[in-house]
Design an enzyme around this catalytic site. Sequence first.
Site, PDB file in Angstrom:
ATOM      1  N   TRP A 190      -4.053  -2.151  -0.776  1.00  0.00           N
ATOM      2  CA  TRP A 190      -3.994  -3.506  -1.343  1.00  0.00           C
ATOM      3  C   TRP A 190      -4.632  -4.419  -0.304  1.00  0.00           C
ATOM      4  CZ3 TRP A 190      -1.359  -8.224  -0.329  1.00  0.00           C
ATOM      5  CH2 TRP A 190      -1.249  -9.097  -1.411  1.00  0.00           C
TER       6      TRP A 190
ATOM      7  N   LYS B  70       3.994  -4.309  -5.613  1.00  0.00           N
ATOM      8  CA  LYS B  70       5.418  -4.187  -5.876  1.00  0.00           C
ATOM      9  C   LYS B  70       6.272  -4.583  -4.681  1.00  0.00           C
ATOM     10  CE  LYS B  70       9.026  -2.971  -8.296  1.00  0.00           C
ATOM     11  NZ  LYS B  70       9.460  -3.857  -9.385  1.00  0.00           N
TER      12      LYS B  70
ATOM     13  N   LYS C 227       7.296 -13.923 -15.547  1.00  0.00           N
ATOM     14  CA  LYS C 227       6.950 -12.673 -16.235  1.00  0.00           C
ATOM     15  C   LYS C 227       5.711 -12.859 -17.104  1.00  0.00           C
ATOM     16  CE  LYS C 227       9.595 -10.027 -14.379  1.00  0.00           C
ATOM     17  NZ  LYS C 227       9.410 -10.920 -13.266  1.00  0.00           N
TER      18      LYS C 227
ATOM     19  N   ARG D  40       2.998   0.326  -6.923  1.00  0.00           N
ATOM     20  CA  ARG D  40       3.068  -0.650  -5.837  1.00  0.00           C
ATOM     21  C   ARG D  40       1.910  -1.645  -5.873  1.00  0.00           C
ATOM     22  NH1 ARG D  40       6.693   1.361  -1.872  1.00  0.00           N
ATOM     23  NH2 ARG D  40       5.748   0.116  -0.224  1.00  0.00           N
TER      24      ARG D  40
ATOM     25  N   GLU E 224      12.113 -17.425 -14.345  1.00  0.00           N
ATOM     26  CA  GLU E 224      11.823 -15.992 -14.380  1.00  0.00           C
ATOM     27  C   GLU E 224      11.019 -15.629 -15.623  1.00  0.00           C
ATOM     28  OE1 GLU E 224      11.819 -11.914 -13.378  1.00  0.00           O
ATOM     29  OE2 GLU E 224      11.978 -13.786 -12.227  1.00  0.00           O
TER      30      GLU E 224
ATOM     31  N   GLU F 113       2.501 -13.303 -14.819  1.00  0.00           N
ATOM     32  CA  GLU F 113       2.070 -12.214 -13.948  1.00  0.00           C
ATOM     33  C   GLU F 113       1.540 -11.012 -14.710  1.00  0.00           C
ATOM     34  OE1 GLU F 113       5.131 -10.794 -11.313  1.00  0.00           O
ATOM     35  OE2 GLU F 113       6.632 -10.681 -12.891  1.00  0.00           O
TER      36      GLU F 113
ATOM     37  N   ASN G 282      -0.263   0.896   6.556  1.00  0.00           N
ATOM     38  CA  ASN G 282       0.290  -0.231   5.808  1.00  0.00           C
ATOM     39  C   ASN G 282       0.664  -1.306   6.813  1.00  0.00           C
ATOM     40  OD1 ASN G 282       0.109   1.330   3.548  1.00  0.00           O
ATOM     41  ND2 ASN G 282       2.311   1.579   3.242  1.00  0.00           N
ATOM     42  N   GLY G 283       0.415  -2.565   6.485  1.00  0.00           N
ATOM     43  CA  GLY G 283       0.782  -3.646   7.374  1.00  0.00           C
ATOM     44  C   GLY G 283      -0.429  -4.405   7.883  1.00  0.00           C
TER      45      GLY G 283
ATOM     46  N   CYS H  67       0.838  -1.192   0.000  1.00  0.00           N
ATOM     47  CA  CYS H  67       0.000   0.000   0.000  1.00  0.00           C
ATOM     48  C   CYS H  67       0.873   1.242   0.000  1.00  0.00           C
ATOM     49  CB  CYS H  67      -0.913   0.005   1.225  1.00  0.00           C
ATOM     50  SG  CYS H  67      -1.826  -1.519   1.491  1.00  0.00           S
TER      51      CYS H  67
ATOM     52  N   HIS I 193      10.177 -36.755 -16.920  1.00  0.00           N
ATOM     53  CA  HIS I 193       9.682 -37.184 -15.611  1.00  0.00           C
ATOM     54  C   HIS I 193       8.324 -36.578 -15.292  1.00  0.00           C
ATOM     55  CE1 HIS I 193      13.442 -39.180 -14.734  1.00  0.00           C
ATOM     56  NE2 HIS I 193      14.097 -38.076 -15.065  1.00  0.00           N
TER      57      HIS I 193
END
Length: 608
Positions: free
Chosen positions: A74, A603, A485, A27, A481, A488, A98-99, A2, A504
């Site tokens: 968020w 973020k 990308k 963010r 990675e 997301e 925030n938190g 946030c 496998h």
Amino acid sequence: MCGIVGAVAQRNVTPILIEGLKRLEYRGYDSAGVAVIADGRLQLARAVGKVAELEALLVATPRPGTTGICHTRWATHGVPAERNSHPHVSTDVAVVHNGIIENHEELREELVALGYQFQSETDTEVVAHLVQHYIDGGKDLREAMLATVKRITGAYALVVISAKEPGRMLLARRGSPLCIGIGVGENFAASDATALVSVTSRIVYLDEGDLGEITTDGYAVFDREGRAVIRKEHLSNLSAGAVDKGEYRHFMIKEIFDQPTALANTLEGRINGGRVLEACLGPRAAELLARVKRVRLVACGTSAHAGLVAQYWIEQIAKLPCRIELASEFRYRDPVIEPDTLFISISQSGETADTLEALRHAKTKQLAASLVICNAPESSLVRESDIALMTHAGPERSVASTKAFTTQLMALALVMLLLARRNGLSEDQERRYVKSLEAAARQVDEVLKEDAVLQRLAERLIAKEHALFLGRGPMWPVAMEGALKLKEISYIHAEAYAAGELKHGPLALVDEHMPVIAVAPDGHLLEKVKSNLQEVKARGGELYVFADREAGFKSEPGVTVIGMPHADELTDPIVYTVPLQLLAYHVAVLKGTDVDQPRNLAKSVTVE
């Protein structure tokens, strides 16, 4: 995650608050709100959606004021809805947070019994009512904040104002970043200095457990007992231009194209005469590194992929035992950390909650040293580590990390070479590796010139629902990675496997509908990768191979080869990451997704 902005001034602060929120949109968030004090009364505006929705609301019904706070949320407690948006209000008090307040349920029960009415499902609203309760009992705003932080547990960055004390703002920080911006006749608060670049470059970062107070006349910082403490003032080198998109359509593509410069900046001043300067790790580097017998890395998300690459390097080149772990798992399994371990944490923001707690746990052991690879010089991880190696990537505002990842790899390579030097790496070998690091920025620039090729390739993927990424050795984390990308920002389901694992299980997924994307540099594992790709081709899979131009791969029916510049095995992970970033970006653009702010993501993850 946030975003918080606050201002106390002799002018209307609402435009300052909205501008600050815009700079924190990267963010990730689901709603936004603002509260200002005007004529001795709180005025509140909140909206679900983007900051633009809140801004439109304020244009239709202006809410000017000289003291105010604002927030992008968020969701953690409560669904995205106007009632759950910040700021939260209790009579004369407004708060942004925030938190996570861990004991919010018991506090809520207590406050309800005292007659306070709750409008939201959030944990934050208990703070507003608790501060109001102490004010109702005769305390001033600072005293009420001191009493409140002694009652709450969890992680928080809190900013609180009261209509009874206009021109005054209180801050509290535990576990989530918070800073003060110093102006002339006006002062500011923010969760990230990026929000304040248009109004000040003078920044004071609150330490863990600090309380801050700002007025138009100045600021003060106190410990949890209310005793005044001194915190150093920093001059931010951020500029408004550095956090704007410029000529680019999205921050993500700007940051992809920033990488040659960011990589060069990460090397600058840290190598000389073909050798890594030990002083880049600070004055105690020689003493601390001399004790290292093993390495433990912790990180989350993209940074964990960087750590996976480094694990290969450290064991293969530095010849030291090395292990990478997800910070979110590390901190809960009571890990055994042997003496003389170099504990490396990796984080773009330096505020990732799980990584920070992992570091704090590790510091209770007999470490050789703790080292952080980070892009935020005043962050908690930097302040709490013995050694900090900054990536110098510059601001990264897209939620999907790009230049932070490649510069983390560059920084980790420097650390690895310093460790290898103490474990038998010859001067000639080191010079060869350093030469390859110096060449990486140029090679990435070569890849960026193939942007149009990647854009055309993206057109063939937009209708796909799944994708499989393959790599071997340190290129396996690169494949991971690349898959991250793609999923997301384009919302295409993508997974990555070590190519040798195909037979496998994952091979069962391969058919003409499953694109398989492989990274195949000209290294000692190339022939193994070629054999793995034949397994895909034999089953009718559609192959896209990023291959060294000297590796002997050729396009043919069912196989599309994208030629890559010849690089060293050390720097292949840096160079081969970039086309995967471009591919994901162009797929997302063609699909029309919100590239810079993908759904459900943030973020800087400062909660568990």
